[in-house]
Design a protein around this motif. Structure first.
Motif, mmCIF file in Angstrom:
data_model
loop_
_atom_site.group_PDB
_atom_site.id
_atom_site.type_symbol
_atom_site.label_atom_id
_atom_site.label_comp_id
_atom_site.label_asym_id
_atom_site.label_seq_id
_atom_site.Cartn_x
_atom_site.Cartn_y
_atom_site.Cartn_z
ATOM 1 N N SER A 1 0.925 -0.779 -0.336
ATOM 2 C CA SER A 1 -0.273 -0.298 0.138
ATOM 3 C C SER A 1 0.765 1.107 0.002
ATOM 4 O O SER A 1 1.920 1.175 0.904
ATOM 5 N N ARG A 2 0.400 2.206 -0.635
ATOM 6 C CA ARG A 2 1.098 3.399 -0.729
ATOM 7 C C ARG A 2 0.120 4.612 -0.622
ATOM 8 O O ARG A 2 0.632 5.959 0.148
ATOM 9 N N ARG A 3 -1.115 4.555 -0.612
ATOM 10 C CA ARG A 3 -1.509 5.681 -0.564
ATOM 11 C C ARG A 3 -2.353 6.305 0.872
ATOM 12 O O ARG A 3 -2.940 5.088 1.340
ATOM 13 N N ASP B 1 -5.427 6.520 1.271
ATOM 14 C CA ASP B 1 -6.993 6.173 1.168
ATOM 15 C C ASP B 1 -6.716 4.401 1.993
ATOM 16 O O ASP B 1 -7.669 4.019 2.337
ATOM 17 N N ASP B 2 -6.176 3.747 1.244
ATOM 18 C CA ASP B 2 -5.475 2.200 1.292
ATOM 19 C C ASP B 2 -5.047 2.122 2.567
ATOM 20 O O ASP B 2 -5.834 0.965 3.096
ATOM 21 N N ARG C 1 7.247 11.183 0.912
ATOM 22 C CA ARG C 1 5.936 11.857 0.560
ATOM 23 C C ARG C 1 6.061 11.506 -1.565
ATOM 24 O O ARG C 1 7.410 13.026 -1.249
ATOM 25 N N TYR D 1 2.479 11.404 -7.632
ATOM 26 C CA TYR D 1 2.118 10.493 -8.353
ATOM 27 C C TYR D 1 1.174 10.772 -9.915
ATOM 28 O O TYR D 1 0.940 10.024 -10.940
ATOM 29 N N ARG E 1 -1.271 14.826 -6.410
ATOM 30 C CA ARG E 1 -2.168 13.965 -6.099
ATOM 31 C C ARG E 1 -0.743 14.071 -5.407
ATOM 32 O O ARG E 1 0.217 12.355 -6.455
ATOM 33 N N HIS E 2 -0.223 12.063 -4.012
ATOM 34 C CA HIS E 2 0.803 11.960 -3.418
ATOM 35 C C HIS E 2 0.898 9.980 -3.181
ATOM 36 O O HIS E 2 -0.356 9.868 -2.779
ATOM 37 N N GLU E 3 1.715 9.902 -3.078
ATOM 38 C CA GLU E 3 1.868 8.585 -2.239
ATOM 39 C C GLU E 3 2.916 8.610 -1.303
ATOM 40 O O GLU E 3 4.321 9.161 -1.639
ATOM 41 N N TYR E 4 3.463 7.313 -0.940
ATOM 42 C CA TYR E 4 4.073 7.475 0.564
ATOM 43 C C TYR E 4 4.342 6.008 0.528
ATOM 44 O O TYR E 4 3.707 4.790 -0.137
#
Lengths: 159, 159
Positions: A36-38, A40-41, A68, A71, A77-80
């Motif tokens: 998972s990266r997001r 909401d996930d 951070r 994407y 939008r960002h992902e981790y």
DNA sequence: TGATGTAGCTTCAATTTCGGAAGCAAGTCA
DNA sequence: TGACTTGCTTCCGAAATTGAAGCTACATCA
């Protein structure tokens, strides 16, 4: 002492605990190792509140455990993503999984770990870096530096 | 979801986290692996409040991680000793120490681990149970059971 | 041109947990 | 007798957490 003070402890376990040793952070890390990266996930898979997730992610970014990364530009939008420091936490999560599988579960573990290079389902274990033998608590003895021993006050080493 | 619900999660990491994944419990365990057994030693070495220590010890005893044992009849005194289940938590604490030593410390680790059988100072590492090679996050792939995958809703496996 | 939806948050009130100090019981020590 | 020790428990104000709601910036549909 409050929890915030742990990070300045001489003991590196205490420092690690201060950094990543709380319930939700450990679950976030588990999720990251599952891919998972997001935001909401993490929310969905951990069940934590968005408020806390937001706080924890900020802390992890500040610590350098997580990065951070953009994407999508429009919309922004960002992902981790785990940094090297973060990926290095893998043994902690795996150790917890192994313990949970063994002591808190009847039946088949929900996740198996496959070793990419040998393609085997593996049960990672702690081994001695010097002789390569598997190690457990009974095989180990702690040796404290003089300074640390002094800080601790000399008590409580009747192991 | 509240933290109390974690213990019934399908994920064994979540269960382990619910059992021993809080700050103070991890510190109590560290102390136990360093040889502490008594209420006051835990107080002194962790700096936690007696209220919390009392709660955590009860929880650990209830879980079967720790055993409460009489060491003096008159006056009646107890000490807390790791059970097999508790000793099996060693890899978790060691993994935290290794990570803390590497990423949160400049200088010499305050505690060294000596492997009794080879008498070496060791840096325990995770290795594959099948081929014996050291393993890190990048060497592993998670394989979810069908049931667990369904519970998770199929999302978030873009690892 | 709105109307709805989505990702990624922030804000807020109610509740829970924590921290620190004090208290207490059953002994020992002098 | 009176002080001290161990191993707790009780209490209350402070801090953290929960769950719901709201908000922003865009996309998509009609």
């Amino acid at each position: 002492m409050s929890r915030a003070d742990l990070s300045s402890s001489a003991c590196t376990v205490a420092r690690a605990v201060a950094a990543v040793g709380d319930e939700w952070t450990l679950l976030i890390l588990r999720e990251m190792f599952l891919g998972s990266r997001r935001f909401d996930d993490f929310l969905r898979q951990t069940g934590m509140s968005s408020h806390l997730l937001s706080q924890r992610l900020k802390k992890l970014v500040a610590l350098g455990v997580v990065r951070r990364s953009v994407y999508s530009d429009r919309p922004l939008r960002h992902e981790y993503i785990l940094t090297e420091m973060g990926k290095d936490l893998w043994p902690i999560i795996v150790a917890m999984k192994q313990w949970g599988d063994r002591w808190l579960l009847d039946g088949v573990p929900p996740v198996q770990i496959v070793h990419k290079s040998c393609e085997c389902v593996t049960h990672p274990q702690m081994t001695c870096s010097e002789c390569g033998e598997p190690m457990q608590a009974r095989d180990a003895r702690a040796r404290l530096t003089r300074g640390f021993s002094a800080v601790r006050g000399g008590t409580a080493d009747r192991a």
